[in-house]
Write an enzyme that holds these catalytic residues in place. Structure first.
Site, PDB file in Angstrom:
ATOM      1  N   ALA A   1       1.945  15.487  -6.610  1.00 37.26           N
ATOM      2  CA  ALA A   1       1.729  14.660  -5.287  1.00 37.26           C
ATOM      3  C   ALA A   1       2.880  13.503  -5.472  1.00 37.26           C
ATOM      4  O   ALA A   1       2.858  12.802  -6.540  1.00 37.26           O
ATOM      5  CB  ALA A   1       0.675  14.306  -5.465  1.00 37.26           C
ATOM      6  N   MET A   2       3.557  13.755  -5.213  1.00 35.80           N
ATOM      7  CA  MET A   2       4.595  12.448  -4.715  1.00 35.80           C
ATOM      8  C   MET A   2       4.378  11.449  -3.997  1.00 35.80           C
ATOM      9  O   MET A   2       5.122  12.391  -2.671  1.00 35.80           O
ATOM     10  CB  MET A   2       6.677  13.298  -4.798  1.00 35.80           C
ATOM     11  CG  MET A   2       6.838  13.821  -6.154  1.00 35.80           C
ATOM     12  SD  MET A   2       7.737  15.062  -5.924  1.00 35.80           S
ATOM     13  CE  MET A   2       8.981  13.214  -6.439  1.00 35.80           C
ATOM     14  N   SER A   3       4.738  10.256  -4.276  1.00 38.57           N
ATOM     15  CA  SER A   3       4.473   9.426  -3.166  1.00 38.57           C
ATOM     16  C   SER A   3       5.618   8.338  -2.808  1.00 38.57           C
ATOM     17  O   SER A   3       5.611   7.390  -1.877  1.00 38.57           O
ATOM     18  CB  SER A   3       3.055   8.333  -3.645  1.00 38.57           C
ATOM     19  OG  SER A   3       3.846   7.454  -5.068  1.00 38.57           O
ATOM     20  N   GLY A   4       6.539   9.100  -3.546  1.00 39.13           N
ATOM     21  CA  GLY A   4       7.855   8.073  -3.913  1.00 39.13           C
ATOM     22  C   GLY A   4       7.791   6.140  -5.016  1.00 39.13           C
ATOM     23  O   GLY A   4       8.758   5.841  -5.025  1.00 39.13           O
ATOM     24  N   GLY A   5       6.878   6.136  -5.547  1.00 37.20           N
ATOM     25  CA  GLY A   5       6.318   5.615  -6.719  1.00 37.20           C
ATOM     26  C   GLY A   5       7.019   6.205  -7.884  1.00 37.20           C
ATOM     27  O   GLY A   5       6.585   7.102  -8.156  1.00 37.20           O
ATOM     28  N   VAL A   6       6.643   4.850  -8.643  1.00 37.70           N
ATOM     29  CA  VAL A   6       7.212   5.025 -10.274  1.00 37.70           C
ATOM     30  C   VAL A   6       6.407   6.002 -10.872  1.00 37.70           C
ATOM     31  O   VAL A   6       6.713   6.707 -11.263  1.00 37.70           O
ATOM     32  CB  VAL A   6       7.317   3.624 -11.102  1.00 37.70           C
ATOM     33  CG1 VAL A   6       7.312   3.717 -12.518  1.00 37.70           C
ATOM     34  CG2 VAL A   6       8.775   2.753 -10.311  1.00 37.70           C
ATOM     35  N   ASP A   7       5.216   5.753 -11.032  1.00 36.17           N
ATOM     36  CA  ASP A   7       4.165   7.201 -11.658  1.00 36.17           C
ATOM     37  C   ASP A   7       4.084   8.191 -11.183  1.00 36.17           C
ATOM     38  O   ASP A   7       4.208   9.034 -12.206  1.00 36.17           O
ATOM     39  CB  ASP A   7       2.767   6.392 -11.624  1.00 36.17           C
ATOM     40  CG  ASP A   7       2.394   4.544 -11.700  1.00 36.17           C
ATOM     41  OD1 ASP A   7       3.526   4.213 -12.387  1.00 36.17           O
ATOM     42  OD2 ASP A   7       1.738   4.318 -11.170  1.00 36.17           O
TER      43      ASP A   7
ATOM     44  N   CYS B   1      -9.907   8.309  -0.191  1.00 33.63           N
ATOM     45  CA  CYS B   1      -8.701   9.555   0.318  1.00 33.63           C
ATOM     46  C   CYS B   1      -8.691  10.972  -0.978  1.00 33.63           C
ATOM     47  O   CYS B   1      -8.381  11.775  -0.687  1.00 33.63           O
ATOM     48  CB  CYS B   1      -7.917   8.865   0.039  1.00 33.63           C
ATOM     49  SG  CYS B   1      -6.493   9.000   0.149  1.00 33.63           S
TER      50      CYS B   1
ATOM     51  N   GLY C   1      -0.151  11.123  -9.933  1.00 37.69           N
ATOM     52  CA  GLY C   1       0.547   9.656 -11.105  1.00 37.69           C
ATOM     53  C   GLY C   1      -1.612   8.944 -11.292  1.00 37.69           C
ATOM     54  O   GLY C   1      -0.830   7.443 -11.615  1.00 37.69           O
TER      55      GLY C   1
ATOM     56  N   CYS D   1      -3.250   0.859   1.830  1.00 34.34           N
ATOM     57  CA  CYS D   1      -1.734   1.758   2.462  1.00 34.34           C
ATOM     58  C   CYS D   1      -1.918   2.100   3.885  1.00 34.34           C
ATOM     59  O   CYS D   1      -0.319   2.078   4.730  1.00 34.34           O
ATOM     60  CB  CYS D   1      -1.478   3.232   1.380  1.00 34.34           C
ATOM     61  SG  CYS D   1      -2.534   4.356   1.978  1.00 34.34           S
TER      62      CYS D   1
END
Lengths: 368, 390
Positions: free
Chosen positions: A11-17, A106, A130, A202
């Site tokens: 799951a890629m949120s675009g954040g660092v983690d 969520c 993450g 969010c």
């Protein structure tokens, strides 16, 4: 059709983690697919830029990371489901003067249900995220633990996951400290290495949940009424019960008629029938016990013995240390929780999550 | 893995001859067509020639063509342009008729005008096989009707609307009316396969896009019949007879004309056979249904619903097998909202979710069709086993 053994969805949120998660798994040699969850975000919000985790910028970032790691990347659109299951729940809770935890819902219904199902449908065995939490599974089942980084621990947000879900989840950075995760992002020169933390809810960008409620709820929820003390004496006028949470001090003093109480006043309760906001002094905000409902246990087979343990602790909100407590069944639907020490601002709608050491036993929603 | 591209309604590859025709106009003949010097003149005469060729294709005058940035701009210009130019000249609020399953470039423009209180609008529901009859348009006509916009070929389900019959009906109506009704068609998905003679079709406005016909992205046109009032939407220059400001996209226009020149309708039969092969193969999967009429249908379009299998999941699985398809128009895919096209045809939401669109093209081969049928069978079977809807 070919069976891709061991394929993992990230799951890629675009954040660092989540970006570091993808890189770690990639380096371990796994076959990966990046999934970006497109959530609903407030179209009426003017300060879109602030909206960190759901906007186009986040999508671009996630895509850039996936591209740099050379992994396939897909956008999963969950706008409708997110609106229905998370945002509408959020609004309904406030309507009923409760303070919701949208991230918990969520996780349960979107990330580890809808997204997990999508991952399985494209032949992945596991979904990696993450989150700062740990899962271990053996032939007896799965257990959920706090993350290594106390400050970032997200196990509270995950207590409502079930065995099926936990068995298919990977939290590759659960055993790491946030600063080390960021150091890795910098070392690997990931496109998102400098990105700031996102901690706000969010789906609205202006960080102001009251403004959001105002945009989505009818006027009747914002009717002004009396502020009264615990004995019912009228002290001032409030701006609509929905604007106040238990323990809140901000915005109360200015609303008190002159010549009133000189000591700081805090919200201690509501009388929705009379549209009254009840305030008291600091000591009135402390409680010895609470009632918890909507119970969920990580391992329903072992929860009753764990709940009897002397070292049982409970977290009554996300950013709050776990405190010692004892529980008593009222029914199989509700628990009475007694704290060893008085607790400030027990807030209906928030989740109470029980721990045995670092292990999450389960939890429920605070009723009163 | 050899990839299979079955999303030609989203876009098509630029034909090598198109690219070759465009090539000189980037760095060699780079002049601005509006400049008076020789550089400009070269560009101007190339644009003029392209315009003449396209005018021949449409059977119209060169001056009736406005080059735009593509289909969406053409649709916006047609609707906003006609409404804006006439709204002050009519007594009551103008009325616009369209269908409920138009491309969003038409639909959203009309919805916005309606929401702003500029027009009233009627959205005609298509029949259950995805067709709009001239009769149903006729019934929607009111005293204050100003514009009718009905798409030629639906982008999701490929059904072909009886544009000529609608055009003739409107022409007949106009003879007995005080104020004229203008007729626009979005022909973006029809250009490759169907008659584009504007007189034969009896249309006043018609939108085309180059990249759907093996031309470049970023160029399209709006045909506007002489005498049709239209207010410009982009200002700041006298280009396109003052109807659309902005430096002409010279290589794009040249490529557009070449792409039109290369259209070969004799190939329709080949494609139709492949299409029917795909339809027959996919309909052998249990609980599947073809959306839209098979007879009145673009030779390129296959749109099938699979009960208890989500379209989005089917697409991801197809992509992992190297097969490119779509759930609807590329502009809305990734959206889990049930398709507005399928909803308008009366399909229940669970069937709209499970629909997949394959659009064939010049490069599509029979082996590819057979491969897709095989792969689809496995994917749908697998997803149904996992479906929570079961």
């Amino acid at each position: 059709m070919k069976k891709n053994k061991g394929k993992i969805a990230v799951a890629m949120s675009g954040g660092v983690d989540s970006s570091v998660v993808a890189k770690i798994l990639k380096d371990e040699g796994h076959d990966l697919v990046g999934l970006f969850l497109k959530m609903w975000s407030d179209p009426k919000c003017s300060t879109k830029k602030e909206n960190r985790c759901c906007d186009y910028e986040a999508l671009e970032d996630a895509r850039a990371v996936a591209k740099s790691l050379e992994i396939p990347f897909y956008v999963i659109n969950a706008e409708q489901e997110f609106k229905k299951m998370v945002v509408d729940y959020f609004l309904d809770e406030y309507k009923n003067l409760r303070t919701p935890n949208p991230c918990i819902v969520c996780n349960k219904k979107i990330k580890f249900d809808l997204l997990l199902r999508k991952a399985l449908e494209i032949d992945c065995d596991k979904l990696a995220t993450g989150h700062y939490a740990k899962v271990t599974c053996n032939n007896k089942g799965c257990q959920l633990f706090k993350g290594e980084d106390d400050e970032k621990d997200q196990s509270y947000m995950l207590y409502s996951l079930n065995q099926d879900q936990l068995g298919k989840i990977l939290f590759p950075i659960g055993g790491m400290k946030k600063r080390d995760v960021r150091a890795l992002a910098i070392k690997w020169d990931l496109p998102v290495k400098e990105k700031p933390e996102s901690q706000e809810i969010c789906f609205f960008g202006d960080k102001d949940y009251r403004a959001f409620l105002k945009r989505y709820l009818p006027e009747k929820y914002f009717k002004s009424g009396d502020i009264v003390d615990t004995s019912g004496k009228n002290l001032g006028e409030h701006e609509g019960l929905i604007n106040y949470t238990i323990g809140q001090r901000k915005g109360i003093d200015q609303k008190i008629f002159s010549g009133g109480d000189k000591n700081p006043l805090y919200v201690v309760g509501y009388d929705p029938k009379k549209n009254q906001l009840i305030v008291g002094h600091d000591e009135d905000v402390y409680k010895q016990e609470m009632i918890v409902g909507d119970l969920h246990w990580i391992d329903p087979k072992s929860n009753s013995s764990k709940l009897k343990a002397k070292s049982l602790t409970v977290k009554i909100r996300y950013q709050h240390p776990a405190v010692e407590c004892q529980v008593k069944n009222i029914s199989n639907k509700e628990l009475r929780v007694k704290f060893k020490k008085l607790q400030r601002a027990i807030t209906p709608g928030q989740s109470a999550v029980f721990y045995l050491g670092d292990e999450v036993v389960g939890g429920g929603v605070i009723k009163s | 893995m050899k990839k299979i591209y079955l999303d030609n309604a989203a876009t098509t590859p630029v034909h090598p001859e198109v690219l070759a025709a465009m090539a000189p106009y980037f760095s060699d003949q780079f002049g601005n067509a509006s400049s008076i010097h020789s550089f400009g003149q070269v560009a101007r005469s190339a644009v003029d020639a392209a315009r003449r060729e396209i005018a021949q294709f449409l059977n119209c005058k060169s001056t009736e063509i406005i080059f735009t940035s593509g289909g969406s701009e053409s649709d916006n210009l047609a609707i906003n342009g006609v409404v804006e130019s006439l709204k002050s000249k009519v007594e009551s609020k103008p009325h616009v008729i369209t269908s409920a399953f138009e491309h969003h470039a038409v639909l959203d423009t009309i919805i916005e005008l309606e929401a702003d209180g500029v027009i009233e609008a009627t959205y005609i529901k298509p029949s259950s096989d995805g067709l709009i009859g001239a009769e149903s348009v006729k019934k929607a006509i009111k005293k204050n009707t100003l514009l009718v916009s009905i798409m030629y070929v639906n982008n999701e389900i490929g059904t072909v609307q009886p544009i000529r019959a609608i055009g003739q009906m409107i022409e007949k109506e106009n003879k007995t009316r005080d104020s004229r009704i203008f007729f626009h068609t979005d022909a973006v998905q029809a250009t490759e396969y169907f008659e584009m003679n504007v007189d034969y079709l009896h249309v006043d406005l018609l939108s085309i896009s180059a990249h759907k016909i093996y031309g470049p992205k970023g160029v399209g046109l709006l045909y506007v019949r002489s005498g049709t009032p239209i207010k410009h939407q982009i200002v700041g220059g006298g280009q396109e007879h003052k109807k659309r400001a902005g430096t002409e996209n010279v290589p794009g226009i040249i490529g557009f004309a070449k792409a039109i020149e290369l259209i070969d309708r004799s190939k329709n039969e080949r494609l139709k056979k492949l299409r029917d092969r795909l339809i027959d193969g996919l309909l052998k999967i249990p609980n599947s249904r073809l959306n839209g009429s098979q007879e009145e249908r673009s030779p390129a379009n296959v749109n099938i619903s699979f009960l208890n299998a989500e379209g989005e999941s089917i697409l991801l699985n197809l992509d992992m097998e190297g097969i490119a398809a779509s759930t609807g128009s590329a502009c809305t895919s990734g959206s889990l909202e049930p398709s507005h096209v399928l909803s308008a045809m009366g399909l229940p939401p669970e069937e709209c979710h499970g629909s997949v669109r394959f659009t064939l093209g010049r490069q599509t081969a029979a082996e590819e069709i057979d491969k897709v049928i095989l792969v689809m069978k496995n994917i749908v079977e697998k997803l149904r086993k996992m479906s929570p809807l079961k």
